[in-house]
Design an enzyme around this catalytic site. Structure first.
Site, short mmCIF file in Angstrom:
data_model
loop_
_atom_site.label_atom_id
_atom_site.label_comp_id
_atom_site.label_asym_id
_atom_site.label_seq_id
_atom_site.Cartn_x
_atom_site.Cartn_y
_atom_site.Cartn_z
N ARG B 45 -18.78 -62.34 44.58
CA ARG B 45 -17.39 -62.12 45.03
C ARG B 45 -17.31 -61.02 45.81
O ARG B 45 -17.47 -61.35 47.41
CB ARG B 45 -16.48 -62.07 43.79
CG ARG B 45 -14.26 -62.74 44.07
CD ARG B 45 -14.16 -61.78 45.38
NE ARG B 45 -13.83 -60.64 44.56
CZ ARG B 45 -13.18 -59.62 45.41
NH1 ARG B 45 -13.31 -59.81 46.68
NH2 ARG B 45 -13.04 -58.43 44.57
N GLU B 46 -17.02 -59.90 45.85
CA GLU B 46 -16.68 -59.03 47.14
C GLU B 46 -17.62 -58.73 47.38
O GLU B 46 -18.02 -58.51 49.05
CB GLU B 46 -16.96 -57.89 46.16
CG GLU B 46 -16.81 -56.36 47.03
CD GLU B 46 -15.19 -56.26 48.01
OE1 GLU B 46 -13.87 -56.25 47.46
OE2 GLU B 46 -14.55 -55.71 48.97
N HIS B 105 -12.06 -65.28 41.29
CA HIS B 105 -11.10 -64.39 42.08
C HIS B 105 -10.17 -64.97 42.61
O HIS B 105 -10.61 -65.26 43.47
CB HIS B 105 -12.25 -63.05 42.23
CG HIS B 105 -11.09 -62.37 42.97
ND1 HIS B 105 -10.87 -62.52 44.51
CD2 HIS B 105 -10.56 -60.44 42.92
CE1 HIS B 105 -10.09 -60.98 44.99
NE2 HIS B 105 -9.91 -60.75 43.79
N THR B 199 -7.93 -51.06 47.79
CA THR B 199 -8.45 -51.90 49.30
C THR B 199 -8.99 -51.67 51.26
O THR B 199 -10.48 -51.57 50.88
CB THR B 199 -7.20 -53.28 49.46
OG1 THR B 199 -6.77 -53.35 48.25
CG2 THR B 199 -7.61 -54.27 50.19
N HIS B 226 -10.32 -51.40 41.54
CA HIS B 226 -11.17 -51.72 42.48
C HIS B 226 -11.32 -50.43 43.45
O HIS B 226 -10.09 -50.43 44.32
CB HIS B 226 -11.18 -52.70 42.57
CG HIS B 226 -11.36 -53.76 43.56
ND1 HIS B 226 -12.66 -54.41 43.62
CD2 HIS B 226 -10.80 -53.50 44.85
CE1 HIS B 226 -13.22 -55.57 44.39
NE2 HIS B 226 -12.23 -54.75 45.46
N HIS B 228 -12.55 -49.12 47.36
CA HIS B 228 -13.06 -48.84 48.46
C HIS B 228 -14.17 -47.79 49.09
O HIS B 228 -13.29 -46.79 48.23
CB HIS B 228 -12.86 -49.96 49.85
CG HIS B 228 -12.81 -51.63 49.37
ND1 HIS B 228 -13.76 -52.03 50.13
CD2 HIS B 228 -11.95 -52.65 48.27
CE1 HIS B 228 -13.95 -53.35 49.76
NE2 HIS B 228 -13.33 -53.92 48.81
N HIS B 323 -36.61 -23.77 43.14
CA HIS B 323 -36.60 -24.94 42.82
C HIS B 323 -37.53 -25.62 41.77
O HIS B 323 -37.64 -26.03 40.37
CB HIS B 323 -36.19 -26.56 43.63
CG HIS B 323 -34.44 -26.18 44.02
ND1 HIS B 323 -33.90 -28.13 43.61
CD2 HIS B 323 -33.72 -25.09 44.53
CE1 HIS B 323 -32.39 -26.82 44.14
NE2 HIS B 323 -32.85 -25.21 44.69
#
Ligand SMILES: [Co+2]
Ligand SMILES: [Co+2]
Lengths: 440, 440
Positions: B45-46, B105, B199, B226, B228, B323
């Site tokens: 969907r998104e 949706h 959004t 949700h 973004h 490291h």
């Protein structure tokens, strides 16, 4: 307005529309430096620890100049004891006369400090692991030894009249009392900054906020933060650290560093411009971000991630019909970041099955054609139908629109408009076009 | 232990080493769902709103099956009213009999709801813009209209016996009282979930926490979020939402969506495994992340970002000498994420000027050669010297080590070792090798 309307009293505010920024600093954060932060760019230190990085002298100078031009406050370089060339490069960059202050990053050891102060740097960043893990598996030293070395190194560097930062490593797995104890000690001696480092990239924002707030109550010097991005929180942690009272954030171009890197310069700018637009715009040359990212991406042979904040190829692309409609009416509806701030452009993706008639109307306008809203809805349906069958490109859409328009404009066809009286015929670009009244 | 040692009393803890997770849920968050969250994957969907996305039916089914196999709780699909094929694809995926629940949706409108409930979905996600911006520039409706439509749509969907979520859009720019008012109303009617949506991708973590905590005190149903990613905070915001009491997070594979997308599935898994390792490992097939990401990346024609959490090419690569040393002694020193959880491998990058003798020693062992620590330090210096001149690859380093080793092993050369009495000569692979005593 009817009385049985349960939302009436609260929904339609009688006060003037607020002009405050919903994404601005939290007024409860009285120690916040969100509008007063500084950047330490570590592309030439942390970034050199990125798997693909090999910067020769010329490239280091090019990157340093670009960062200076952008406006970073500090540039941090690899330790001069890392290799002979590292030392020479450090000296060369110190001689460039940049506005940014030059730092080098060393272990908490006099051998390193003696070399560092001779390079011409403006400051030395000292780091030592304070977590049980690093004390056991890296240097094997206890807190007493750490404190003793720290004091010796700090006093030596200060005696040379240059800035000194003392940072722990893996701070979030260190004993809190140990940490506060040593920071209090070095603060008393007079370090310029103390540093908190999420060396393993696993801290979360509220944890960061708590630690910074606590530390802020213990030291009077500035607090610098260094966040790795293993769990994708490096930008958010940096922001939250500033809310808690940290002043300086370590960044690198594209975030390059050990593993998947640290807080990226560009991403942090996206975060900060939302919260402190005037400060960020006045201090940093945001439209240079794309060039700097390309410079470094080329040097380390990576592509700009498709989803990179600001410069990702689709960062300002709007696709769904409902989004495109609102963006066309007012870009702020779906876009707080203004692409123009970064020298970028907004793009409405209209060539797909999710498109809407507002996006297509915008394209029709770009093509300098005239269609009524009803006609645009009709051609939009045609576009969506083809978009269901296969991916579309702009040429596909333009062809459909032009064909549709050409058919309408052919005198043999019955006019589609419903008799508005101000219709007239334009002839442009060899097409007979029908200028329609646009309904509001 | 001397008395004038100011760190002694606090630094060397007399209690047993704590086994608690420093990155685990904050005990103060009594509403936290960090160990009890659910995933709504919205790649279909998104993700379909991502600039490059065009999924045909076959590809949608392949992605849905992969997500189901991974273990997402819900799969969200594009609205069936978006296009004719979108509707057919929705029906096809509902018929697959997946374990994951299928959602679609839609806009908060009866026309959409009537089509949605006929597709066979397990639930419907309703969304409407509640911010001044969206009300003015997108749909033009006031809060009374929104509430009225919401109630009508929700009661209709519920009457069909399927799940219903009501979400606002652009929630962080909506009036708080309006928001709470409408959520309270829909909660009373009995929605399964209410949704908060950033959004525009500009919310920050503590802002998210505050809103979710407040909303949690107003509704009894689950809260879905949700986020973004325009300002790089989508993963952190999701985590902080769970801390505040949200239960479900919208994700997509690689975060694909409008603009630069939403919370990525893989990145969120990196975040969550640190905080809730048992829950995450027991619920999701983490070693499938790489395949799913490759599947979607191929489908939308993007590369996996170089700095992607978990699957970025360098996510588990350690470079700097200091490291590498600690990682070789105990991987947990610089790595909380265990690459094996994700079917990935750790890599020590030793072919560079920042390398240290511990990393080279590890390579010497891999080559099955025997050198004393002093000899390894000597060959490390040679490697760093060449690394100062140009980028190195593994073959370069191996050649230097082998040449060094061969010279040592030639009887004409004076032995480098300092007369330990257990030295002996091995002959293997045609090389005469000197087996040295390894100091601890
Ligand atoms: Co680092
Ligand atoms: Co969205």
């Amino acid at each position: 307005m009817s009385e049985n309307n349960e939302f009436q009293s609260v929904t339609e505010s009688t006060t003037a529309p607020t002009t405050s920024n919903p994404y601005g600093p939290n007024p409860a954060d009285y120690l916040s430096n969100v509008k007063n932060f500084q950047l330490i760019d570590s592309t030439l230190r942390e970034g050199e620890q990125f798997a693909n990085a090999f910067f020769d002298t010329e490239k280091k100078i090019e990157i340093a100049r670009a960062l200076d031009d952008f406006g970073v406050d500090y540039i941090e370089l690899t330790s001069p004891v890392a290799s002979e060339q590292s030392r020479k490069d450090c000296e060369a960059i110190c001689k460039l006369g940049l506005k940014a202050k030059i730092l080098t990053h060393i272990r908490c050891h006099m051998d390193d400090a003696r070399v560092a102060v001779e390079t011409g740097v403006d400051g030395v960043d000292v780091v030592i692991g304070t977590s049980k893990f690093l004390r056991q598996y890296s240097h094997g030293k206890d807190m007493n030894y750490i404190a003793k070395s720290a004091v010796e190194v700090i006093e030596f560097v200060k005696s040379k009249g240059i800035e000194i930062r003392f940072s722990s490593e893996d701070s979030f797995r260190s004993d809190l009392v140990d940490l506060l104890n040593i920071y209090k000690t070095v603060d008393k001696i007079g370090v310029n900054r103390v540093g908190i480092a999420d060396t393993v990239g696993c801290a979360n924002p509220r944890q960061v906020y708590e630690l910074i707030r606590t530390l802020k109550s213990v030291v009077s010097c500035d607090i610098e933060c260094h966040f790795h991005n293993d769990t994708g929180c490096a930008i958010a942690n940096a922001y939250t650290a500033l809310e808690g009272g940290a002043r300086l954030i370590d960044v690198s171009v594209l975030g390059i560093g050990e593993r998947n890197g640290i807080t990226p310069l560009g991403g942090l700018m996206a975060r900060m411009i939302v919260a402190a637009p005037d400060y960020v715009r006045s201090k940093y040359k945001l439209h240079k971000i794309r060039d700097i990212e390309n410079l470094v991406a080329d040097a380390v042979e990576v592509n700009i991630p498709f989803n990179n904040p600001i410069t990702g190829f689709c960062a300002f692309t709007h696709k769904a019909g409902i989004h495109a409609k609102a963006i066309l009416a007012n870009p702020s509806t779906y876009e707080i970041l203004d692409p123009h701030d970064f020298g970028m452009k907004r793009y409405i993706h209209f060539a797909n099955r999710l498109t809407g008639w507002n996006a297509i109307k915008s394209r029709v306008d770009q093509l300098n054609l005239n269609l009524t809203d009803d006609q645009i809805k009709e051609v939009t349906a045609k576009i969506k139908k083809l978009g269901d069958v296969r991916p579309l490109n702009i040429d596909d859409v333009d062809s459909i629109i032009k064909d549709f328009h050409a058919e309408l404009s052919t005198p043999l066809l019955k006019p589609v408009n419903k008799g508005t009286d101000d219709d007239n015929i334009d002839i442009s670009n060899g097409h007979v076009s029908k200028k329609a009244k646009v309904t509001k």
